[in-house]
Design an enzyme around this catalytic site. Structure first.
Site, PDB file in Angstrom:
ATOM      1  N   LEU A  87       0.784  -1.235   0.000  1.00  0.00           N
ATOM      2  CA  LEU A  87       0.000   0.000   0.000  1.00  0.00           C
ATOM      3  C   LEU A  87       0.816   1.285   0.000  1.00  0.00           C
ATOM      4  CD1 LEU A  87      -2.904  -1.084   2.390  1.00  0.00           C
ATOM      5  CD2 LEU A  87      -2.888  -0.981  -0.118  1.00  0.00           C
ATOM      6  N   ASN A 104       2.843  -4.829 -10.391  1.00  0.00           N
ATOM      7  CA  ASN A 104       1.816  -4.668  -9.359  1.00  0.00           C
ATOM      8  C   ASN A 104       0.550  -5.385  -9.791  1.00  0.00           C
ATOM      9  OD1 ASN A 104       0.526  -3.445  -6.990  1.00  0.00           O
ATOM     10  ND2 ASN A 104      -0.596  -2.182  -8.456  1.00  0.00           N
ATOM     11  N   HIS A 106      -3.475  -5.053  -9.493  1.00  0.00           N
ATOM     12  CA  HIS A 106      -4.511  -4.081  -9.111  1.00  0.00           C
ATOM     13  C   HIS A 106      -5.873  -4.748  -9.288  1.00  0.00           C
ATOM     14  CE1 HIS A 106      -6.359  -0.209  -8.346  1.00  0.00           C
ATOM     15  NE2 HIS A 106      -7.153  -0.449  -9.371  1.00  0.00           N
ATOM     16  N   ASP A 147      -0.620   3.230 -10.793  1.00  0.00           N
ATOM     17  CA  ASP A 147      -1.334   2.286 -11.679  1.00  0.00           C
ATOM     18  C   ASP A 147      -1.197   2.680 -13.154  1.00  0.00           C
ATOM     19  OD1 ASP A 147      -3.923   2.232  -9.199  1.00  0.00           O
ATOM     20  OD2 ASP A 147      -2.190   0.906  -9.418  1.00  0.00           O
ATOM     21  N   GLU A 177      -6.961 -12.310  -9.519  1.00  0.00           N
ATOM     22  CA  GLU A 177      -5.636 -11.947  -9.020  1.00  0.00           C
ATOM     23  C   GLU A 177      -4.720 -13.146  -8.819  1.00  0.00           C
ATOM     24  OE1 GLU A 177      -5.776  -9.206  -5.682  1.00  0.00           O
ATOM     25  OE2 GLU A 177      -7.790  -8.649  -6.249  1.00  0.00           O
TER      26      GLU A 177
HETATM   27  C1  GRF Z   1      -6.159  -7.157  -2.722  1.00  0.00           C
HETATM   28  O1  GRF Z   1      -7.412  -6.566  -2.967  1.00  0.00           O
HETATM   29  C2  GRF Z   1      -5.217  -6.840  -3.845  1.00  0.00           C
HETATM   30  O2  GRF Z   1      -5.894  -6.676  -5.067  1.00  0.00           O
HETATM   31  C3  GRF Z   1      -4.665  -5.530  -3.478  1.00  0.00           C
HETATM   32  O3  GRF Z   1      -4.460  -5.642  -2.061  1.00  0.00           O
HETATM   33  C4  GRF Z   1      -5.506  -6.480  -1.517  1.00  0.00           C
HETATM   34  C5  GRF Z   1      -4.960  -7.454  -0.490  1.00  0.00           C
HETATM   35  O4  GRF Z   1      -4.080  -8.314  -1.122  1.00  0.00           O
HETATM   36  N1  GRF Z   1      -3.478  -5.245  -4.248  1.00  0.00           N
HETATM   37  P1  GRF Z   1      -3.325  -9.503  -0.302  1.00  0.00           P
HETATM   38  O5  GRF Z   1      -4.389 -10.440   0.227  1.00  0.00           O
HETATM   39  O6  GRF Z   1      -2.555  -8.850   0.845  1.00  0.00           O
HETATM   40  O7  GRF Z   1      -2.446 -10.150  -1.317  1.00  0.00           O
END
Ligand code: GRF
Length: 199
Positions: A87, A104, A106, A147, A177
Site C-alpha cells: 500500500l 503490481n 490491481h 497504476d 488476481e
Molecule cells: C487485494 O485486494 C489486492 O488486489 C490488493 O491488495 C488487496 C490485499 O491483497 N493489491 P493480499 O491479500 O494482501 O495479497
C-alpha cells in the site's frame, strides 16, 4: 532461476498464490528470495515464514523507509519486484532506480477504478456504485504514475446481483488476481531466462 522480492502490507493472499505456484510448478523460472512488509502486523510475513522464505519488516513510518528498502533490494540483487497488496506509494526515484523491474496487481480492469485513492475495498465499492457488469484484475509494470505502467495481463470477473464489496473482492482475488499474478511472473521470468541463456 530469477530472484523475486515480494512487497506486502496485509493478508498476503497474493503472496500465498505465488508461493503455491512455485510449489505446483506454475512458476518454474523464478524463486521468492525475500518478502518485505511495510507493516509490522502483516499476516503476509507469517505466510513467508511458514514457507521458509526470509520475511523482513521495514515500517513505512521509519524516516529512512525507502533508503532501507532500496538497500535491501540492491543487496539481494533481485530480478523482479512484485507489489502484492503493497500500500505504500513509491517515489519516482524508487521506480526509476528499478525501472522495468517492478510489477503490481490491481483489483480492477485498468483504466477503470485505478489511480490515487483506489485500493482494496474502495475499488470494489466504486465498481458497484458505477454499476459495471464486469470487473476483474490487472497486472501492470509500475512507473511514477499510480497504476500507470504498461499492462501485462488482465482477467475479467462478472459482477453478480446482490454483490457486496467484500464478496466481489473475494471473487476478484480468487478468480483473477491469484491466477494472473503467478502466470505473469512466470511469463516475465521465463522470457528473461531464455534471453540470458541465449535461447
Ligand atoms: C487485494 O485486494 C489486492 O488486489 C490488493 O491488495 C488487496 C490485499 O491483497 N493489491 P493480499 O491479500 O494482501 O495479497
Amino acid at each position: 532461476m530469477k530472484k523475486i522480492a515480494v512487497l506486502v502490507s496485509g493478508g498476503g493472499t497474493n503472496l500465498q498464490a505465488i508461493l503455491d505456484a512455485e510449489k505446483s510448478g506454475i512458476i518454474k523460472s523464478a524463486k521468492v528470495v525475500t518478502v518485505i512488509s511495510d507493516s509490522e502486523g502483516a499476516f503476509a510475513l507469517t505466510r513467508a515464514e511458514k514457507a521458509g522464505v526470509e520475511a523482513v519488516c521495514i515500517p513505512k513510518k521509519s524516516a529512512d523507509f525507502e533508503a532501507r528498502l532500496i538497500g535491501l533490494l540492491d543487496e539481494k540483487n533481485v530480478d523482479l519486484i512484485v507489489l502484492a497488496g503493497f500500500l505504500s506509494i513509491l517515489s519516482s526515484e524508487f521506480t526509476r532506480h528499478f525501472e522495468g523491474k517492478i510489477i503490481n496487481i490491481h483489483p480492477s480492469l485498468i483504466p477503470s477504478f485505478c489511480g490515487k485513492g483506489f485500493y482494496g475495498l474502495r475499488v470494489h465499492q466504486a465498481a458497484l456504485a458505477r454499476g459495471v457488469k464486469l470487473t476483474g484484475a490487472t497486472v501492470h509494470y509500475v512507473n511514477e504514475i499510480p497504476d500507470g505502467g504498461r499492462i501485462i495481463a488482465q482477467k475479467a470477473v462478472e459482477v453478480l446481483p446482490g454483490d457486496t464489496p467484500e464478496a466481489l473482492q473475494q471473487r476478484v482475488m480468487k478468480e483473477a488476481e491469484h491466477v494472473i499474478l503467478p502466470q505473469a511472473i512466470e511469463d516475465i521470468c521465463s522470457v528473461d531466462a531464455a534471453e540470458s541463456e541465449g535461447r
